[in-house]
Design a protein around this motif. Structure first.
Motif, PDB file in Angstrom:
ATOM      1  N   VAL A 530       0.862  -1.176   0.000  1.00 41.28           N
ATOM      2  CA  VAL A 530       0.000   0.000   0.000  1.00 41.28           C
ATOM      3  C   VAL A 530       0.900   1.228   0.000  1.00 41.28           C
ATOM      4  CG1 VAL A 530      -1.739   1.307   1.266  1.00 41.28           C
ATOM      5  CG2 VAL A 530      -1.863  -1.194   1.204  1.00 41.28           C
ATOM      6  N   VAL A 531       0.766   2.086  -1.028  1.00 45.92           N
ATOM      7  CA  VAL A 531       1.632   3.254  -1.148  1.00 45.92           C
ATOM      8  C   VAL A 531       0.925   4.544  -0.741  1.00 45.92           C
ATOM      9  CG1 VAL A 531       3.062   2.200  -2.935  1.00 45.92           C
ATOM     10  CG2 VAL A 531       1.049   3.531  -3.592  1.00 45.92           C
ATOM     11  N   GLU A 532      -0.411   4.503  -0.644  1.00 45.30           N
ATOM     12  CA  GLU A 532      -1.121   5.702  -0.206  1.00 45.30           C
ATOM     13  C   GLU A 532      -2.520   5.318   0.252  1.00 45.30           C
ATOM     14  OE1 GLU A 532      -1.810  10.382  -1.436  1.00 45.30           O
ATOM     15  OE2 GLU A 532      -1.178   8.948  -2.974  1.00 45.30           O
ATOM     16  N   THR A 533      -2.970   5.940   1.328  1.00 42.45           N
ATOM     17  CA  THR A 533      -4.354   5.848   1.777  1.00 42.45           C
ATOM     18  C   THR A 533      -4.866   7.264   1.938  1.00 42.45           C
ATOM     19  OG1 THR A 533      -3.844   5.882   4.147  1.00 42.45           O
ATOM     20  CG2 THR A 533      -3.784   3.738   3.044  1.00 42.45           C
ATOM     21  N   LEU A 534      -6.098   7.494   1.447  1.00 40.63           N
ATOM     22  CA  LEU A 534      -6.646   8.838   1.482  1.00 40.63           C
ATOM     23  C   LEU A 534      -8.153   8.783   1.304  1.00 40.63           C
ATOM     24  CD1 LEU A 534      -5.912  10.639  -1.920  1.00 40.63           C
ATOM     25  CD2 LEU A 534      -5.725   8.172  -1.583  1.00 40.63           C
ATOM     26  N   PRO A 535      -8.871   9.827   1.724  1.00 39.91           N
ATOM     27  CA  PRO A 535     -10.309   9.886   1.444  1.00 39.91           C
ATOM     28  C   PRO A 535     -10.555   9.921  -0.053  1.00 39.91           C
ATOM     29  CG  PRO A 535      -9.701  11.456   3.152  1.00 39.91           C
ATOM     30  CD  PRO A 535      -8.422  10.945   2.566  1.00 39.91           C
ATOM     31  N   GLN A 593      14.922  10.557  -6.483  1.00 38.59           N
ATOM     32  CA  GLN A 593      16.237  11.058  -6.115  1.00 38.59           C
ATOM     33  C   GLN A 593      17.085   9.878  -5.650  1.00 38.59           C
ATOM     34  OE1 GLN A 593      16.313  14.666  -3.776  1.00 38.59           O
ATOM     35  NE2 GLN A 593      14.233  15.258  -4.442  1.00 38.59           N
ATOM     36  N   ASP A 594      18.310  10.141  -5.275  1.00 43.67           N
ATOM     37  CA  ASP A 594      19.238   9.051  -4.964  1.00 43.67           C
ATOM     38  C   ASP A 594      18.724   8.169  -3.829  1.00 43.67           C
ATOM     39  OD1 ASP A 594      20.866   9.994  -6.934  1.00 43.67           O
ATOM     40  OD2 ASP A 594      22.228  11.078  -5.588  1.00 43.67           O
ATOM     41  N   ARG A 595      18.143   8.772  -2.816  1.00 42.72           N
ATOM     42  CA  ARG A 595      17.679   7.997  -1.668  1.00 42.72           C
ATOM     43  C   ARG A 595      16.596   6.987  -2.061  1.00 42.72           C
ATOM     44  NH1 ARG A 595      14.907  10.425   3.906  1.00 42.72           N
ATOM     45  NH2 ARG A 595      14.997   8.458   5.087  1.00 42.72           N
ATOM     46  N   CYS A 596      15.815   7.314  -3.071  1.00 43.94           N
ATOM     47  CA  CYS A 596      14.711   6.429  -3.489  1.00 43.94           C
ATOM     48  C   CYS A 596      15.224   5.078  -3.965  1.00 43.94           C
ATOM     49  CB  CYS A 596      13.897   7.097  -4.597  1.00 43.94           C
ATOM     50  SG  CYS A 596      13.174   8.680  -4.131  1.00 43.94           S
ATOM     51  N   PRO A 601      10.493   3.531   1.247  1.00 43.82           N
ATOM     52  CA  PRO A 601       9.764   4.362   2.208  1.00 43.82           C
ATOM     53  C   PRO A 601       8.616   3.589   2.860  1.00 43.82           C
ATOM     54  CG  PRO A 601       9.090   4.898  -0.013  1.00 43.82           C
ATOM     55  CD  PRO A 601      10.197   3.899  -0.149  1.00 43.82           C
ATOM     56  N   GLN A 602       8.247   3.996   4.068  1.00 44.75           N
ATOM     57  CA  GLN A 602       7.112   3.438   4.776  1.00 44.75           C
ATOM     58  C   GLN A 602       5.974   4.453   4.763  1.00 44.75           C
ATOM     59  OE1 GLN A 602       7.260   0.231   5.906  1.00 44.75           O
ATOM     60  NE2 GLN A 602       9.307   0.219   4.993  1.00 44.75           N
ATOM     61  N   LEU A 603       4.774   3.960   5.027  1.00 44.67           N
ATOM     62  CA  LEU A 603       3.625   4.859   5.087  1.00 44.67           C
ATOM     63  C   LEU A 603       3.825   5.867   6.204  1.00 44.67           C
ATOM     64  CD1 LEU A 603       0.532   2.523   4.518  1.00 44.67           C
ATOM     65  CD2 LEU A 603       1.236   4.427   3.084  1.00 44.67           C
ATOM     66  N   ASP A 604       3.663   7.133   5.878  1.00 42.35           N
ATOM     67  CA  ASP A 604       3.834   8.208   6.856  1.00 42.35           C
ATOM     68  C   ASP A 604       2.621   9.124   6.778  1.00 42.35           C
ATOM     69  OD1 ASP A 604       4.958   9.658   8.836  1.00 42.35           O
ATOM     70  OD2 ASP A 604       6.346  10.768   7.536  1.00 42.35           O
ATOM     71  N   ASP A 605       2.258   9.694   7.915  1.00 43.77           N
ATOM     72  CA  ASP A 605       1.063  10.530   7.967  1.00 43.77           C
ATOM     73  C   ASP A 605       1.290  11.843   7.234  1.00 43.77           C
ATOM     74  OD1 ASP A 605      -0.187   8.629   9.466  1.00 43.77           O
ATOM     75  OD2 ASP A 605       0.253   9.561  11.396  1.00 43.77           O
ATOM     76  N   ALA A 613       3.513   6.647   1.232  1.00 43.13           N
ATOM     77  CA  ALA A 613       4.830   6.012   1.311  1.00 43.13           C
ATOM     78  C   ALA A 613       5.705   6.597   0.219  1.00 43.13           C
ATOM     79  CB  ALA A 613       4.706   4.497   1.162  1.00 43.13           C
ATOM     80  N   CYS A 614       6.323   7.738   0.504  1.00 40.46           N
ATOM     81  CA  CYS A 614       7.166   8.419  -0.480  1.00 40.46           C
ATOM     82  C   CYS A 614       8.146   9.309   0.273  1.00 40.46           C
ATOM     83  CB  CYS A 614       6.304   9.248  -1.434  1.00 40.46           C
ATOM     84  SG  CYS A 614       7.246  10.077  -2.732  1.00 40.46           S
TER      85      CYS A 614
END
Length: 640
Positions: A530-535, A593-596, A601-605, A613-614
């Motif tokens: 799951v890369v994104e949760t949103l309304p 970017q390089d870090r990607c 990435p983990q899901l973040d608020d 997750a980006c």
């Protein structure tokens, strides 16, 4: 025993019917009409050749051979049919059971069938005939056992095709016992080719039984069949061939009859249309009963709670993880959309929740709770019962999700009668009510799936789920195979049912436009995560993950420039066997970017309602617009 009219469309069909009818008449009337003459010795007519009084001659006791050949029709056919019936029944049960038993039992049964097929059937029959002892019963049992492996392999092959169908998966979701799965959902769908095979096998059994009697291992004197009569006439074959040829011709005639019958049945089955198969039984209206609500949520108010769900599938190239660390939850009456490209893991997530994954799949999770119950803390029987009563699955293709061999009434009432102990009458009332709740007539209970349209079949699938009053409905792309008008009807129906029953709905789709207008909350999956949760109302205007934005941008609208190609998500999903350590969307991301490439990435608020997750989520379009608007001072300073 004439064939149905639909089969009588060729000279072969008429010939098979006439030959079969003659055998039936001889088997019934032979002992009554010629039995006395067949057993009456005549010392004055011993070993005579063909004559007016004895067309086939006489045997060593002066008995009429024509009468004996005709009288032997009954025992010859009965023994052959009995051997075929016993062998076919045992073999079909053995082979078809592989579709409903567990993986270990399936492997053992497959190994047993392979072992049995390693021995030639004729040698097995000869060996067992000696073991069981010479006689009609011993020969019949020997041939029955020898025929088991062939029927078992055929049934195993046919059942393997049924084992992967959606309607059997639906029956498993309902928690039906294995014997009901076998008798109701497997055997009816493979019965036709098995019946055709049994018909031709009857002719083979007749020839084999006659051979055993010819060798002295079958019917023993004073009894007789065609094989023993052939043995008795063998010594005279050069001087008087007819006494030896007559029983041989009878064997050939009966064997050809069964072979022709099988060919006619096979041809008729291939030509048979759905209209021919339609049931024309008068329909009966059933009074509806009062509706009842679904099971309740847990103490935290969650119908479904899943944390860190992962699925592994072993392949020859290595182990793949099509689902990785998925977490989701649903509250009563909530509709949550699960979207993503094909292969993103949406359906596998649903199947893992419903415990319907292939046997080779390995599932791990931190939490899996349905209606407040921890599924890991249950025994397999308890888990099946809880899933059957608390969860309903609506599959993508209703044509395969419904059992084509059963009436709608049977498919709707099977689960409540099995799990709730509901009487047949009450279950039919509940089924009629369920059909009315999905805007269908109760008269359809007498129909079979092929008599319904695609939209009606999908409504029946939803009605079947409502029969157990579930707390959760998982709809796995239920509108993909339907036209736009029916799609809207199905989504409106699910929305109404959610409102009326408070059941939560997990709606799986790849149609972004449909999900944004139908669901309340959306989970976007990519490469098993799951890369994104949103309304849902933010999907088109406030998505933060580049993949979500690309999906939204790829939805065409009426204002699009027809001279330009439709936008697509550039690139291709990652290879599930060779995943990189970084973000799976990194090769396709315009913001990478390089870090990607190094860290996933983990899901973040983003806020209380949205998570992404980006590492570098682009700002929402509304924020971008506000950032580029000129301030009041800038406006005043603008000389224009």
């Amino acid at each position: 025993m004439p064939l149905p009219t639909r089969y009588l469309r060729s000279p072969m069909a008429w010939a098979a019917t006439a030959m079969l009818a003659s055998l039936v008449v001889l088997a019934l009337a032979g002992p009554l009409v010629w039995g006395a003459a067949a057993d009456l010795p005549d010392p004055s007519a011993v070993l005579q050749g063909p004559s007016t009084a004895h067309p086939f001659g006489t045997d060593n006791l002066g008995r009429d051979l024509l009468a004996r050949v005709l009288t032997a029709t009954r025992p010859s056919l009965l023994l052959a049919l009995a051997a075929t019936a016993i062998g076919a029944s045992a073999g079909i049960l053995l082979g078809a059971s592989t579709a409903v038993v567990g993986p270990r039992a399936r492997r053992l049964l497959a190994a047993l069938i392979n072992l049995l097929l390693a021995f030639p059937a004729l040698l097995v029959a000869l060996f067992l005939a000696v073991v069981f002892g010479a006689g009609a019963a011993g020969a019949m049992l020997a041939l029955a056992v020898a025929g088991v492996p062939g029927f078992a392999r055929l049934a195993q092959t046919l059942a393997a095709a049924v084992a992967g169908t959606d309607h059997l998966a639906s029956a498993r979701v309902l928690g039906l016992r294995r014997h009901r799965l076998l008798w109701r959902h497997v055997l009816p769908n493979i019965a036709e080719p098995l019946l055709l095979s049994a018909t031709t096998a009857a002719g083979t059994s007749l020839v084999a039984l006659s051979g055993l009697s010819f060798l002295g291992l079958g019917v023993q004197p004073p009894g007789y069949d065609w094989g023993q009569l052939l043995n008795q006439g063998l010594d005279r074959i050069y001087a008087q061939p007819l006494p030896a040829l007559a029983p041989g011709l009878a064997i050939l005639y009966a064997a050809v009859t069964f072979q022709l019958l099988g060919e006619v049945l096979a041809g008729g089955a291939a030509r048979r249309s759905p209209a021919d198969r339609a049931d024309r039984t008068p329909r009966r209206r059933i009074a509806p009963s009062a509706p009842s609500g679904p099971s309740g949520p847990d103490e935290d108010g969650l119908v479904l709670q899943v944390e860190e769900l992962s699925v592994e599938l072993p392949t020859p190239e290595g182990v793949i993880r099509p689902v990785r660390g998925v977490s989701l939850s649903l509250r009563p009456g909530e509709i949550v959309g699960l979207v993503g490209e094909s292969g993103s893991g949406k359906s596998l997530t649903a199947l893992a929740i419903a415990d319907l994954l292939p046997e080779r799949a390995r599932v791990s999770h931190r939490t899996l709770r349905l209606l407040g119950a921890d599924l890991d803390a249950m025994t397999p029987k308890q888990r099946d019962q809880h899933l059957a009563t608390g969860l309903a699955m609506v599959f993508q293709n209703p044509a395969t999700a419904l059992n084509p061999s059963l009436r709608i009434a049977t498919q709707l009432t099977e689960a409540p009668r099995t799990h709730l102990g509901t009487s047949r009458t009450q279950a039919l009332r509940d089924a009629a009510d369920a059909l009315q709740r999905v805007a269908l007539s109760p008269a359809l209970l007498r129909s079979r799936p092929h008599q319904l349209s695609g939209g009606q079949r999908q409504r029946v699938m939803i009605a079947a789920g409502l029969m157990m009053r579930p707390g959760l409905i998982i709809a796995d792309e239920p509108t993909t195979a339907l036209d736009t008008t029916v799609q809207r009807q199905i989504t409106e129906l699910l929305s109404d049912l959610r409102r009326d029953t408070s059941a939560a709905v997990l709606f799986i789709s790849h149609d972004i436009a449909l999900v944004s207008g139908f669901c309340e909350r959306v989970l976007v999956m990519y490469a098993g995560s799951v890369v994104e949760t949103l309304p849902a109302d933010r999907l088109a205007t406030a998505a933060r993950h580049p993949y979500t934005r690309a999906l939204v941008a790829s939805v065409p609208d009426l204002t699009a420039d027809r001279d330009r190609p439709l936008p697509t998500v550039a690139g291709a999903p990652p290879d599930p066997i060779a995943l990189t350590p970084g973000c799976p969307f990194e090769p396709r991301c315009p913001y990478r970017q390089d870090r990607c490439a190094r860290e996933a990435p983990q899901l973040d608020d983003v806020d209380a309602l949205q998570r992404v997750a980006c590492w570098y989520p682009p700002p929402a379009p509304a924020e971008t617009d506000r950032a580029t608007e000129p301030t009041e001072h800038q406006v005043e300073a603008d000389p224009s």
